[in-house]
Design an enzyme around this catalytic site. Structure first.
Site, PDB file in Angstrom:
ATOM      1  N   LYS A  48       0.883  -0.885   0.416  1.00 55.20           N
ATOM      2  CA  LYS A  48       0.186  -0.048  -0.058  1.00 55.20           C
ATOM      3  C   LYS A  48       0.677   0.727  -0.017  1.00 55.20           C
ATOM      4  O   LYS A  48       1.815   1.482   0.716  1.00 55.20           O
ATOM      5  CB  LYS A  48      -0.654  -0.185   1.468  1.00 55.20           C
ATOM      6  N   GLY A  75      -8.449   7.575   1.495  1.00 49.10           N
ATOM      7  CA  GLY A  75      -7.336   8.532   1.917  1.00 49.10           C
ATOM      8  C   GLY A  75      -6.397   7.900   2.163  1.00 49.10           C
ATOM      9  O   GLY A  75      -5.497   8.619   3.121  1.00 49.10           O
ATOM     10  N   ASN A 129       3.533   7.244  -5.699  1.00 50.99           N
ATOM     11  CA  ASN A 129       2.787   6.572  -6.665  1.00 50.99           C
ATOM     12  C   ASN A 129       2.249   9.067  -6.909  1.00 50.99           C
ATOM     13  O   ASN A 129       2.716   9.534  -5.442  1.00 50.99           O
ATOM     14  CB  ASN A 129       1.598   7.422  -5.218  1.00 50.99           C
ATOM     15  N   CYS A 132      -2.293  10.013  -5.839  1.00 54.19           N
ATOM     16  CA  CYS A 132      -3.904   9.790  -5.209  1.00 54.19           C
ATOM     17  C   CYS A 132      -4.499  10.883  -5.344  1.00 54.19           C
ATOM     18  O   CYS A 132      -4.458  11.799  -5.402  1.00 54.19           O
ATOM     19  CB  CYS A 132      -2.979   9.446  -4.324  1.00 54.19           C
ATOM     20  N   LYS A 166       4.019   5.630 -10.684  1.00 59.56           N
ATOM     21  CA  LYS A 166       2.564   5.148 -10.757  1.00 59.56           C
ATOM     22  C   LYS A 166       2.213   7.347 -11.122  1.00 59.56           C
ATOM     23  O   LYS A 166       1.954   7.637 -10.776  1.00 59.56           O
ATOM     24  CB  LYS A 166       1.678   5.190  -9.403  1.00 59.56           C
ATOM     25  N   VAL A 194      -2.151   2.437 -15.052  1.00 54.55           N
ATOM     26  CA  VAL A 194      -2.745   3.693 -14.170  1.00 54.55           C
ATOM     27  C   VAL A 194      -3.269   3.638 -13.122  1.00 54.55           C
ATOM     28  O   VAL A 194      -3.818   2.340 -12.718  1.00 54.55           O
ATOM     29  CB  VAL A 194      -3.592   4.457 -15.057  1.00 54.55           C
ATOM     30  N   SER A 196      -6.344   5.040 -10.793  1.00 56.82           N
ATOM     31  CA  SER A 196      -7.737   5.299 -10.599  1.00 56.82           C
ATOM     32  C   SER A 196      -8.133   6.273 -11.262  1.00 56.82           C
ATOM     33  O   SER A 196      -7.147   7.710 -11.506  1.00 56.82           O
ATOM     34  CB  SER A 196      -8.300   4.801  -9.012  1.00 56.82           C
ATOM     35  N   GLY A 223     -11.482  -0.517 -12.082  1.00 56.91           N
ATOM     36  CA  GLY A 223     -12.282  -1.861 -12.788  1.00 56.91           C
ATOM     37  C   GLY A 223     -11.953  -1.577 -14.661  1.00 56.91           C
ATOM     38  O   GLY A 223     -11.970  -1.370 -14.586  1.00 56.91           O
ATOM     39  N   GLY A 252      -8.471  -2.170 -14.745  1.00 59.46           N
ATOM     40  CA  GLY A 252      -9.730  -3.191 -15.737  1.00 59.46           C
ATOM     41  C   GLY A 252      -9.425  -4.099 -16.412  1.00 59.46           C
ATOM     42  O   GLY A 252      -9.869  -5.490 -17.079  1.00 59.46           O
ATOM     43  N   THR A 274      -8.881  -4.355  -8.163  1.00 63.45           N
ATOM     44  CA  THR A 274     -10.435  -4.779  -8.175  1.00 63.45           C
ATOM     45  C   THR A 274     -10.700  -5.673  -8.124  1.00 63.45           C
ATOM     46  O   THR A 274     -11.538  -5.835  -7.617  1.00 63.45           O
ATOM     47  CB  THR A 274     -11.218  -3.308  -9.104  1.00 63.45           C
TER      48      THR A 274
HETATM   49  O1  RRO Z   1      -5.364   5.661  -0.548  1.00 58.06           O
HETATM   50  C1  RRO Z   1      -5.763   6.231  -1.559  1.00 58.06           C
HETATM   51  O2  RRO Z   1      -7.197   6.610  -1.366  1.00 58.06           O
HETATM   52  C2  RRO Z   1      -5.767   5.971  -3.087  1.00 58.06           C
HETATM   53  C3  RRO Z   1      -4.881   5.877  -3.640  1.00 58.06           C
HETATM   54 BR1  RRO Z   1      -3.337   6.070  -2.464  1.00 58.06          BR
HETATM   55  C4  RRO Z   1      -4.506   5.708  -4.831  1.00 58.06           C
HETATM   56  O3  RRO Z   1      -3.396   6.401  -5.405  1.00 58.06           O
HETATM   57  N1  RRO Z   1      -5.296   5.615  -5.802  1.00 58.06           N
HETATM   58  C5  RRO Z   1      -6.859   5.145  -5.357  1.00 58.06           C
HETATM   59  O4  RRO Z   1      -7.702   5.037  -6.027  1.00 58.06           O
HETATM   60  N2  RRO Z   1      -6.953   5.315  -4.087  1.00 58.06           N
END
Ligand code: RRO
Length: 315
Positions: A48, A75, A129, A132, A166, A194, A196, A223, A252, A274
Site C-alpha cells: 500500500k 484517503g 505514487n 492519489c 505511478k 494507471v 484510478s 475496474g 480493468g 479491483t
Molecule cells: O488511498 C487512496 O485513497 C488511494 C490512493 Br493512495 C491511490 O493512489 N489511488 C486510489 O484510488 N486511492
C-alpha cells in the site's frame, strides 16, 4: 496448462516469475496481507502507498464494488513508511521481488521517506505514487508537469533503489507528450499506468444517494470502466518513453484476455486492483492460467513474442 509458456518478466532489473501481480491499494496494507500475496501466484509483492506517518484514512464507507468496477476514497490509510520498509526483510522468504509504494503528502515528505529507505536493501524498487486522487486539499502531482519534474529532481539524488512512478490517467495527446518529456529526463526503472480515474461519481438510483461518504461521494474509479483508458495510457507511454523504461499496466484487468491486451500495448507486467479486492489472491493464478492458454493458442512462448506489437489499421 501449457508448461512451455513462460510469464516471467523483468522490472527494475529483477526477474518476476509471473508478470501478474497486485496493484498498490487493495489488501496490501498489513503484514499478514503482504505475506498472503507472497504465498500466492502473484509475480511480486507491492505494498500500500506509504506516507511519513501512519494514517487512518477517510471515513467509511470509502470503497464500493459496483459490479462494473469500483469507486474508492480511502484517503491513504497506511501504517507509515517504516512499517513497509521493515517488511522487506520478511519478503526475502518469497521467490519474488518486493516493491514499496511511496506517497508522501508533500515533496519534502517524499524526499524524507525515500532517503530513509536507503538501508533497506531488500526493497527491489520504489513505486512513487504521483496520482492519489483522494486526499482533500492535495492535487494529483501527475497532473502538474512542473511539480512532477521538481519532485523527480528532488528524489533521484537521494534514492538508492530503482525508482518508478505511478501515473494518473491522461486523456489528451499533448498531455501524454508533456509528461513523457519530463519522465525521459530521469533514469526511471518503470512507469505504472494507471491509477484510478479521479473524482468520479457513482449513484444509487433507489436511494438517490452517492455510494461513499468522503468528498460528497466523489472517488477514484477502477475496474472494467477504465480498461480503454488504461490501455491508451500504456500504449502512449510505451511509444513515447525511452525503451529501457518498463511499462506496468494497471486498470480493468480481470481476465487473461485483459492482461494480454495490456501486454500487446507494451506492458512488461500487469497489476490487478479491483479484481484482486473481489476475488483475493486466487485471481493471480486464474488470470495467469488464462493468459498462458491464450499465448499457447497463438503459438507464443514468452511475453517478448507479442509485447508492444499492437497493430493499427494504417499499416
Ligand atoms: O488511498 C487512496 O485513497 C488511494 C490512493 Br493512495 C491511490 O493512489 N489511488 C486510489 O484510488 N486511492
Amino acid at each position: 496448462m501449457p508448461s512451455s509458456v513462460s510469464l516471467s518478466t523483468q522490472v527494475a532489473g529483477v526477474v518476476l516469475p509471473s508478470c501478474i501481480y497486485n496493484a498498490s491499494g487493495p489488501l496490501c496494507s498489513h503484514e499478514d496481507e503482504l505475506h498472503v500475496i507472497g504465498q500466492s501466484a502473484s509475480g511480486a509483492i507491492l505494498s500500500k502507498s506509504a506516507t511519513r506517518e501512519k494514517r487512518m484514512g477517510n471515513e467509511e464507507p470509502r470503497y464500493v464494488d459496483t459490479g462494473w468496477g469500483s469507486i474508492n476514497s480511502m484517503g491513504l490509510p497506511n501504517e507509515g513508511y517504516l512499517y513497509y520498509a521493515r517488511f522487506a526483510q520478511q519478503a526475502v522468504a518469497y521467490d519474488k521481488p518486493y516493491f514499496m509504494s511511496v506517497s508522501g503528502l508533500s515533496l519534502e515528505d517524499n524526499v524524507h521517506i525515500i532517503r530513509e529507505l536507503e538501508p533497506f536493501e531488500h526493497i527491489a524498487g520504489i513505486e512513487l505514487n504521483l496520482s492519489c486522487p483522494n486526499v482533500p486539499g492535495k492535487p494529483q502531482t501527475g497532473y502538474d508537469f512542473e511539480q512532477s519534474r521538481r519532485t523527480l529532481e528532488a528524489v533521484f539524488p537521494v534514492c538508492k533503489q530503482p525508482l518508478g512512478v505511478k501515473l494518473p490517467p491522461y486523456f489528451d495527446i499533448p498531455h501524454f507528450q508533456m509528461m513523457a518529456e519530463v519522465l525521459n529526463d530521469f533514469p526511471l526503472a518503470f512507469v505504472t499506468c494507471v491509477n484510478s480515474i479521479g473524482n468520479g461519481l457513482v449513484i444509487d438510483l433507489d436511494s438517490e444517494q452517492v455510494l461513499i461518504r468522503p468528498k460528497h461521494g466523489f472517488g477514484g474509479i477502477g475496474g472494467d470502466y477504465i480498461k480503454p483508458t488504461a490501455l491508451a495510457n500504456v500504449r502512449q507511454f510505451y511509444t513515447l518513453l525511452d525503451k529501457n523504461v518498463a511499462i506496468i499496466g494497471c486498470g480493468g484487468v480481470r481476465s487473461g484476455e485483459d492482461a494480454f491486451e495490456h501486454i500487446l500495448c507494451g506492458a512488461s507486467a500487469v497489476q490487478i486492483g479491483t479484481q484482486f479486492m473481489r476475488e483475493g489472491t486466487a485471481c493471480f493464478e486464474r488470470i495467469a492460467g488464462e493468459l498462458k492458454n491464450i499465448m499457447a493458442k497463438k503459438g507464443y512462448s514468452c511475453l517478448e513474442d507479442f509485447k508492444g506489437r499492437l497493430k493499427t489499421l494504417d499499416g
